[in-house]
Design a protein around this motif. Structure first.
Motif, PDB file in Angstrom:
ATOM      1  N   LYS A  37       6.721 -14.865  15.189  1.00  0.00           N
ATOM      2  CA  LYS A  37       6.301 -16.044  15.969  1.00  0.00           C
ATOM      3  C   LYS A  37       5.756 -17.171  15.105  1.00  0.00           C
ATOM      4  N   CYS A  38       6.109 -17.195  13.811  1.00  0.00           N
ATOM      5  CA  CYS A  38       5.731 -18.297  12.936  1.00  0.00           C
ATOM      6  C   CYS A  38       6.816 -19.371  13.025  1.00  0.00           C
ATOM      7  N   PRO A  39       6.428 -20.656  13.095  1.00  0.00           N
ATOM      8  CA  PRO A  39       7.437 -21.713  13.181  1.00  0.00           C
ATOM      9  C   PRO A  39       8.253 -21.816  11.892  1.00  0.00           C
ATOM     10  N   ILE A  40       9.517 -22.191  12.037  1.00  0.00           N
ATOM     11  CA  ILE A  40      10.402 -22.340  10.876  1.00  0.00           C
ATOM     12  C   ILE A  40      10.773 -23.815  10.741  1.00  0.00           C
ATOM     13  N   PRO A  41      10.271 -24.513   9.724  1.00  0.00           N
ATOM     14  CA  PRO A  41      10.656 -25.911   9.535  1.00  0.00           C
ATOM     15  C   PRO A  41      12.023 -26.020   8.856  1.00  0.00           C
ATOM     16  N   GLY A  42      12.733 -27.106   9.119  1.00  0.00           N
ATOM     17  CA  GLY A  42      13.987 -27.389   8.428  1.00  0.00           C
ATOM     18  C   GLY A  42      15.207 -26.705   8.993  1.00  0.00           C
ATOM     19  N   VAL A  43      15.125 -26.152  10.201  1.00  0.00           N
ATOM     20  CA  VAL A  43      16.290 -25.529  10.830  1.00  0.00           C
ATOM     21  C   VAL A  43      17.170 -26.643  11.396  1.00  0.00           C
ATOM     22  N   SER A  44      18.466 -26.569  11.126  1.00  0.00           N
ATOM     23  CA  SER A  44      19.412 -27.543  11.665  1.00  0.00           C
ATOM     24  C   SER A  44      19.790 -27.144  13.090  1.00  0.00           C
ATOM     25  N   VAL A  45      19.633 -28.095  14.025  1.00  0.00           N
ATOM     26  CA  VAL A  45      19.996 -27.877  15.428  1.00  0.00           C
ATOM     27  C   VAL A  45      21.099 -28.878  15.753  1.00  0.00           C
ATOM     28  N   THR A  46      22.288 -28.374  16.125  1.00  0.00           N
ATOM     29  CA  THR A  46      23.448 -29.223  16.367  1.00  0.00           C
ATOM     30  C   THR A  46      24.029 -28.941  17.743  1.00  0.00           C
ATOM     31  N   VAL A  47      24.438 -30.012  18.445  1.00  0.00           N
ATOM     32  CA  VAL A  47      25.149 -29.853  19.706  1.00  0.00           C
ATOM     33  C   VAL A  47      26.613 -29.627  19.351  1.00  0.00           C
ATOM     34  N   ARG A  48      27.142 -28.467  19.719  1.00  0.00           N
ATOM     35  CA  ARG A  48      28.509 -28.095  19.368  1.00  0.00           C
ATOM     36  C   ARG A  48      29.509 -29.116  19.930  1.00  0.00           C
ATOM     37  N   GLY A  49      30.459 -29.530  19.093  1.00  0.00           N
ATOM     38  CA  GLY A  49      31.501 -30.459  19.506  1.00  0.00           C
ATOM     39  C   GLY A  49      31.107 -31.917  19.398  1.00  0.00           C
ATOM     40  N   THR A  50      29.895 -32.193  18.906  1.00  0.00           N
ATOM     41  CA  THR A  50      29.446 -33.577  18.734  1.00  0.00           C
ATOM     42  C   THR A  50      28.846 -33.729  17.341  1.00  0.00           C
ATOM     43  N   VAL A  51      28.389 -34.932  17.050  1.00  0.00           N
ATOM     44  CA  VAL A  51      27.697 -35.169  15.788  1.00  0.00           C
ATOM     45  C   VAL A  51      26.184 -35.236  15.997  1.00  0.00           C
ATOM     46  N   ASN A  52      25.720 -34.941  17.218  1.00  0.00           N
ATOM     47  CA  ASN A  52      24.286 -34.949  17.510  1.00  0.00           C
ATOM     48  C   ASN A  52      23.632 -33.754  16.837  1.00  0.00           C
ATOM     49  N   SER A  53      22.673 -34.041  15.972  1.00  0.00           N
ATOM     50  CA  SER A  53      21.951 -32.955  15.314  1.00  0.00           C
ATOM     51  C   SER A  53      20.575 -33.445  14.903  1.00  0.00           C
ATOM     52  N   THR A  54      19.717 -32.502  14.616  1.00  0.00           N
ATOM     53  CA  THR A  54      18.369 -32.810  14.157  1.00  0.00           C
ATOM     54  C   THR A  54      17.862 -31.632  13.343  1.00  0.00           C
ATOM     55  N   LEU A  55      16.702 -31.803  12.719  1.00  0.00           N
ATOM     56  CA  LEU A  55      16.032 -30.734  11.979  1.00  0.00           C
ATOM     57  C   LEU A  55      14.692 -30.456  12.635  1.00  0.00           C
ATOM     58  N   THR A  56      14.239 -29.207  12.556  1.00  0.00           N
ATOM     59  CA  THR A  56      12.921 -28.893  13.088  1.00  0.00           C
ATOM     60  C   THR A  56      11.847 -29.454  12.162  1.00  0.00           C
ATOM     61  N   ASP A  57      10.718 -29.846  12.750  1.00  0.00           N
ATOM     62  CA  ASP A  57       9.621 -30.394  11.957  1.00  0.00           C
ATOM     63  C   ASP A  57       8.772 -29.264  11.366  1.00  0.00           C
ATOM     64  N   ASN A  59       6.211 -27.882  12.377  1.00  0.00           N
ATOM     65  CA  ASN A  59       5.747 -26.930  13.387  1.00  0.00           C
ATOM     66  C   ASN A  59       6.892 -26.199  14.063  1.00  0.00           C
ATOM     67  N   GLY A  60       8.126 -26.356  13.549  1.00  0.00           N
ATOM     68  CA  GLY A  60       9.288 -25.687  14.119  1.00  0.00           C
ATOM     69  C   GLY A  60       9.802 -26.330  15.390  1.00  0.00           C
ATOM     70  N   LYS A  61       9.309 -27.532  15.735  1.00  0.00           N
ATOM     71  CA  LYS A  61       9.722 -28.208  16.965  1.00  0.00           C
ATOM     72  C   LYS A  61      10.898 -29.139  16.699  1.00  0.00           C
ATOM     73  N   PHE A  62      11.753 -29.291  17.721  1.00  0.00           N
ATOM     74  CA  PHE A  62      12.866 -30.239  17.626  1.00  0.00           C
ATOM     75  C   PHE A  62      12.998 -30.997  18.932  1.00  0.00           C
ATOM     76  N   TYR A  63      13.571 -32.189  18.842  1.00  0.00           N
ATOM     77  CA  TYR A  63      13.842 -33.054  19.987  1.00  0.00           C
ATOM     78  C   TYR A  63      15.254 -33.572  19.825  1.00  0.00           C
ATOM     79  N   LEU A  64      16.019 -33.569  20.916  1.00  0.00           N
ATOM     80  CA  LEU A  64      17.436 -33.923  20.838  1.00  0.00           C
ATOM     81  C   LEU A  64      17.884 -34.544  22.149  1.00  0.00           C
ATOM     82  N   ILE A  65      18.830 -35.474  22.090  1.00  0.00           N
ATOM     83  CA  ILE A  65      19.426 -36.069  23.280  1.00  0.00           C
ATOM     84  C   ILE A  65      20.801 -35.445  23.450  1.00  0.00           C
ATOM     85  N   VAL A  66      21.049 -34.874  24.650  1.00  0.00           N
ATOM     86  CA  VAL A  66      22.302 -34.173  24.914  1.00  0.00           C
ATOM     87  C   VAL A  66      22.938 -34.720  26.188  1.00  0.00           C
TER      88      VAL A  66
END
Length: 143
Positions: A37-57, A59-66
Motif C-alpha cells: 500500500k505504498c504509493p508508486i511515483p512515475g507510473v505511466s498511465v495511458t488510455v489504450r488507443g489514444t495518445v492520452n497519458s500521464t505519470l503518477t506524482d 504520492n502515486g496519484k494521477f489525473y486524466l481526461i478520458v
C-alpha cells in the motif's frame, strides 16, 4: 432581422450546443500502490488507443481526461507486472495495486540468453557451473 432568419440562427446554435453537450469528456483520478500500500511515483498511465497519458506524482496519484465511454487504462512501470484495467463510464476514481515481477536470473552461455526464475535450483553461479560446466560466461541476478 426577420423571424425566419432568427429561427434558422436558433436552430444552428441549438445543433452546435447539443454536439458539445454530447461530446464532453470526463475527468478521472486514482492512486497506484504496491502490495504494501505504498504509493508508486512515475507510473505511466495511458488510455489504450489514444495518445492520452500521464505519470503518477510523488504520492502515486494521477489525473486524466478520458472519453465518456468505457476505456481501458494501461499502467506501466519497470519491475512491476503491468495491468490493463477497464474503466466503465460511471466510474471516475480508480485505485490500482501493481504486483512486483518475479526476480529473474539471466544466463549467457555461448551467445544464448536464458531466463531462469530466481527461485529455481539454478540460482547461483556455482550451481550453474555444475549444471553447465565451463559454459556459463555471464550471470546476472535481478532482485
Amino acid at each position: 432581422m426577420s423571424n425566419i432568419k432568427k429561427f434558422y440562427l436558433l436552430c444552428v446554435l441549438g445543433l452546435f450546443s447539443t454536439h458539445f453537450v454530447l461530446a464532453q469528456n470526463r475527468n478521472i483520478s486514482g492512486t497506484v500502490t504496491d502490495p504494501q500500500k505504498c504509493p508508486i511515483p512515475g507510473v505511466s498511465v495511458t488510455v489504450r488507443g489514444t495518445v492520452n497519458s500521464t505519470l503518477t506524482d510523488i504520492n502515486g496519484k494521477f489525473y486524466l481526461i478520458v472519453p465518456p465511454r468505457e476505456v481501458i487504462l494501461d499502467f506501466f512501470m519497470y519491475g512491476y507486472i503491468n495491468p490493463a484495467v477497464a474503466l466503465p463510464p460511471e466510474l471516475s476514481v480508480i485505485d490500482v495495486e501493481l504486483e512486483e515481477e518475479p526476480p529473474l536470473i539471466i544466463i549467457e552461455s555461448l551467445g544464448i540468453l536464458r531466463f531462469v526464475p530466481k527461485f529455481s535450483p539454478l540460482c547461483n553461479k556455482d550451481q550453474m557451473n555444475k549444471a553447465w560446466p565451463g559454459k556459463t560466461g555471464f550471470v546476472w541476478c535481478r532482485d
